[in-house]
Design a protein around this motif. Structure first.
Motif, PDB file in Angstrom:
ATOM      1  N   ASP A  74       0.677  -0.947   0.054  1.00 51.01           N
ATOM      2  CA  ASP A  74      -0.086  -0.050  -0.222  1.00 51.01           C
ATOM      3  C   ASP A  74       0.999   1.465   0.283  1.00 51.01           C
ATOM      4  O   ASP A  74       0.336   2.564   0.130  1.00 51.01           O
ATOM      5  CB  ASP A  74      -1.232   0.146   1.161  1.00 51.01           C
ATOM      6  N   LEU A  75       2.225   1.513  -0.082  1.00 49.21           N
ATOM      7  CA  LEU A  75       2.726   2.252   0.268  1.00 49.21           C
ATOM      8  C   LEU A  75       2.814   2.768  -1.245  1.00 49.21           C
ATOM      9  O   LEU A  75       2.623   2.080  -2.600  1.00 49.21           O
ATOM     10  CB  LEU A  75       4.339   1.558  -0.100  1.00 49.21           C
ATOM     11  N   LEU A  76       2.737   4.428  -1.667  1.00 52.66           N
ATOM     12  CA  LEU A  76       2.674   5.195  -2.754  1.00 52.66           C
ATOM     13  C   LEU A  76       3.859   5.649  -3.115  1.00 52.66           C
ATOM     14  O   LEU A  76       4.985   6.192  -2.849  1.00 52.66           O
ATOM     15  CB  LEU A  76       1.419   5.972  -2.648  1.00 52.66           C
ATOM     16  N   ALA A 107      15.972   1.188   1.591  1.00 53.65           N
ATOM     17  CA  ALA A 107      14.453   1.470   1.190  1.00 53.65           C
ATOM     18  C   ALA A 107      14.654  -0.455   1.924  1.00 53.65           C
ATOM     19  O   ALA A 107      15.214  -1.476   1.230  1.00 53.65           O
ATOM     20  CB  ALA A 107      14.490   1.189   0.197  1.00 53.65           C
ATOM     21  N   ASP A 108      13.819  -0.811   3.166  1.00 53.69           N
ATOM     22  CA  ASP A 108      13.019  -2.234   3.055  1.00 53.69           C
ATOM     23  C   ASP A 108      12.334  -2.845   2.334  1.00 53.69           C
ATOM     24  O   ASP A 108      11.589  -2.749   2.068  1.00 53.69           O
ATOM     25  CB  ASP A 108      13.531  -1.914   5.232  1.00 53.69           C
ATOM     26  N   GLU A 109      12.799  -4.419   2.043  1.00 52.26           N
ATOM     27  CA  GLU A 109      12.196  -5.700   1.834  1.00 52.26           C
ATOM     28  C   GLU A 109      11.379  -4.429   0.492  1.00 52.26           C
ATOM     29  O   GLU A 109       9.689  -4.399   0.269  1.00 52.26           O
ATOM     30  CB  GLU A 109      11.064  -5.516   2.613  1.00 52.26           C
ATOM     31  N   ILE A 110      12.028  -4.149  -0.639  1.00 52.45           N
ATOM     32  CA  ILE A 110      12.188  -3.820  -1.526  1.00 52.45           C
ATOM     33  C   ILE A 110      11.128  -3.757  -2.350  1.00 52.45           C
ATOM     34  O   ILE A 110       9.708  -4.063  -3.200  1.00 52.45           O
ATOM     35  CB  ILE A 110      13.752  -2.929  -2.356  1.00 52.45           C
ATOM     36  N   ASN A 111      11.016  -5.805  -2.866  1.00 53.57           N
ATOM     37  CA  ASN A 111       9.901  -6.292  -3.452  1.00 53.57           C
ATOM     38  C   ASN A 111       8.703  -6.160  -2.858  1.00 53.57           C
ATOM     39  O   ASN A 111       7.966  -7.154  -3.925  1.00 53.57           O
ATOM     40  CB  ASN A 111      10.716  -7.225  -3.803  1.00 53.57           C
ATOM     41  N   ARG A 112       8.241  -5.650  -1.916  1.00 52.32           N
ATOM     42  CA  ARG A 112       7.239  -5.762  -1.807  1.00 52.32           C
ATOM     43  C   ARG A 112       6.390  -4.517  -2.327  1.00 52.32           C
ATOM     44  O   ARG A 112       5.447  -4.381  -1.822  1.00 52.32           O
ATOM     45  CB  ARG A 112       6.940  -6.111  -0.050  1.00 52.32           C
ATOM     46  N   LYS A 116       4.556   0.172  -9.513  1.00 49.85           N
ATOM     47  CA  LYS A 116       4.417   1.299  -9.743  1.00 49.85           C
ATOM     48  C   LYS A 116       5.147   2.445  -8.530  1.00 49.85           C
ATOM     49  O   LYS A 116       5.904   3.232  -8.926  1.00 49.85           O
ATOM     50  CB  LYS A 116       3.004   1.818  -9.866  1.00 49.85           C
ATOM     51  N   THR A 117       5.374   1.843  -7.776  1.00 51.66           N
ATOM     52  CA  THR A 117       6.050   2.772  -6.388  1.00 51.66           C
ATOM     53  C   THR A 117       7.513   1.927  -6.665  1.00 51.66           C
ATOM     54  O   THR A 117       8.169   2.868  -6.294  1.00 51.66           O
ATOM     55  CB  THR A 117       5.566   1.805  -5.291  1.00 51.66           C
ATOM     56  N   GLN A 118       7.780   1.462  -6.871  1.00 53.22           N
ATOM     57  CA  GLN A 118       9.327   0.918  -7.286  1.00 53.22           C
ATOM     58  C   GLN A 118       9.728   1.519  -8.352  1.00 53.22           C
ATOM     59  O   GLN A 118      11.004   2.038  -8.069  1.00 53.22           O
ATOM     60  CB  GLN A 118       9.387  -0.711  -7.963  1.00 53.22           C
ATOM     61  N   TYR A 158       6.206  -8.248  -5.487  1.00 49.70           N
ATOM     62  CA  TYR A 158       6.675  -7.925  -7.199  1.00 49.70           C
ATOM     63  C   TYR A 158       8.755  -8.209  -7.272  1.00 49.70           C
ATOM     64  O   TYR A 158       8.961  -6.727  -7.209  1.00 49.70           O
ATOM     65  CB  TYR A 158       6.547  -6.616  -6.889  1.00 49.70           C
ATOM     66  N   ARG A 159       8.786  -8.639  -8.470  1.00 49.43           N
ATOM     67  CA  ARG A 159      10.165  -8.727  -8.656  1.00 49.43           C
ATOM     68  C   ARG A 159      11.029  -7.947  -9.204  1.00 49.43           C
ATOM     69  O   ARG A 159       9.636  -6.831 -10.056  1.00 49.43           O
ATOM     70  CB  ARG A 159      10.238 -10.270 -10.331  1.00 49.43           C
ATOM     71  N   LEU A 160      11.674  -7.195  -8.845  1.00 53.63           N
ATOM     72  CA  LEU A 160      12.201  -5.719  -9.593  1.00 53.63           C
ATOM     73  C   LEU A 160      12.306  -6.152 -10.803  1.00 53.63           C
ATOM     74  O   LEU A 160      12.993  -6.849 -11.487  1.00 53.63           O
ATOM     75  CB  LEU A 160      13.699  -5.965  -8.553  1.00 53.63           C
ATOM     76  N   PRO A 161      11.759  -4.514 -12.099  1.00 55.49           N
ATOM     77  CA  PRO A 161      11.779  -5.120 -12.949  1.00 55.49           C
ATOM     78  C   PRO A 161      13.550  -4.803 -13.684  1.00 55.49           C
ATOM     79  O   PRO A 161      15.058  -4.848 -12.841  1.00 55.49           O
ATOM     80  CB  PRO A 161      11.459  -3.068 -14.046  1.00 55.49           C
ATOM     81  N   GLU A 162      14.229  -5.541 -14.445  1.00 60.04           N
ATOM     82  CA  GLU A 162      15.740  -5.181 -15.173  1.00 60.04           C
ATOM     83  C   GLU A 162      16.487  -3.708 -15.270  1.00 60.04           C
ATOM     84  O   GLU A 162      17.610  -3.231 -14.925  1.00 60.04           O
ATOM     85  CB  GLU A 162      15.956  -6.002 -16.505  1.00 60.04           C
ATOM     86  N   ALA A 163      15.650  -3.015 -15.693  1.00 57.99           N
ATOM     87  CA  ALA A 163      15.532  -1.261 -15.406  1.00 57.99           C
ATOM     88  C   ALA A 163      16.307  -0.889 -13.978  1.00 57.99           C
ATOM     89  O   ALA A 163      16.992   0.133 -14.004  1.00 57.99           O
ATOM     90  CB  ALA A 163      14.653  -0.835 -15.854  1.00 57.99           C
TER      91      ALA A 163
END
Length: 318
Positions: A74-76, A107-112, A116-118, A158-163
């Motif tokens: 729910d982080l925006l 940035a803790d647990e960035i894949n959560r 859009k937020t990432q 959510y897997r981090l995109p390659e970019a």
């Protein structure tokens, strides 16, 4: 110009971090090298091994502003970059900075966070600024993102995109401590130094000067060509769909420059390049479906590339 050398800055930060992070000198060395290269760090490992502790120790060691963003579904994006709010009393719009307006951002647990937020981190990680409502806002320097993620828990992630992966200078793993270090960690938890006890050992101005010293380390053309050949070899490997980008080649050299400065050398050697090849290149490779099915690892591929690429000889300073 500060009288403190980059090596002295590295020693101060390393000693401070290792008051809490026990038995991981090489990990701390690479983290500090990434910091002096002014690159972002991704720490990926299973829960309970001290990913967040490591990130917080580094943030505590640097004077200036630090922030921690706990990534959740729910982080925006506005929580990260900031938002423009209309102030009715003044009849004007005011920018309220988000969590990235700091020298060190954990940035803790960035894949959560959602994709859009990432993606809100993409611009600031690359250009050190954010654009909100068509207005660019610079973040303070030095600027460093230390992100953590858990690679084994897939539900709700959510897997981090390659970019975005490509914007991290290094990807590191904490790993399990040896027996003596684990015992020390347990005992220190009762009577020793905690993360909150750590003082700042360098200020932002001194760190910026150290970063400048690192970038002035001499890189012989043969060493630069060696780094480029390594990156190019990953693109030609049969198990790799997309190899290391040009950003990967640049990251190899910059991180190697940091290692040379930590070792009090004014020039980069091929061994510096080899030392950082896996943490710098492995996370930038996209494997073929066949390689993924066979569980072939990107670190293993980088090791193969290192073994197959000729190393330049007789390389030194000017």
């Amino acid at each position: 110009m500060s009288d403190v050398s980059a090596a002295d800055v590295a020693e101060r930060i390393s000693a401070n971090v290792q008051r809490v992070v026990r038995g991981k000198p090489e990990l701390v060395r690479l983290v500090v090298a990434a910091l002096l290269a002014e690159g972002h760090i991704l720490v990926e490992d299973v829960p309970g091994l001290g990913k967040t502790t490591l990130a917080r120790c580094l943030a505590r060691s640097i004077g200036g502003v630090s922030s921690r963003i706990q990534f959740t579904p729910d982080l925006l994006p506005g929580d990260i970059t900031g938002v423009t709010v209309y102030q009715q009393k003044d009849e004007r719009f005011t920018f309220h900075p988000g969590g990235v307006f700091a020298n060190v951002v954990v940035a803790d647990e960035i894949n959560r966070g959602t994709p859009k937020t990432q993606s809100a981190l993409l611009e600031v990680m690359s250009e050190r600024r954010v654009t909100v409502d068509s207005v660019a806002h610079e973040v303070p320097r030095p600027f460093l993102v230390i992100a953590t993620q858990n690679p084994i828990e897939m539900e709700g992630t959510y897997r981090l995109p390659e970019a975005q992966l490509d914007r991290f200078l290094v990807r590191l793993s904490v790993g399990y401590p040896d027996l003596a270090s684990e015992v020390r960690v347990i005992l220190d938890g009762r009577t020793g130094v905690s993360v909150d006890d750590l003082p700042a050992v360098v200020d932002p101005a001194t760190l910026l000067d150290a970063i400048g010293q690192v970038r002035s380390a001499h890189v012989d053309q043969a060493v630069c060509e060696y780094a480029v050949r390594l990156a190019a070899a990953t693109r030609q490997h049969p198990a790799v769909r997309f190899g290391a980008s040009v950003r990967g080649s640049i990251a190899l050299v910059r991180t190697a420059q940091a290692l040379s400065a930590i070792d009090r050398r004014a020039f980069v050697t091929p061994d510096d390049i080899k030392s950082v090849a896996v943490p710098v290149l492995a996370h930038r490779l996209v494997l073929t479906p066949e390689a993924e099915l066979s569980r072939q690892g990107t670190a293993e591929i980088v090791a193969e590339v290192l073994a197959a690429t000729p190393v330049p000889v007789s390389v030194g300073g000017r």
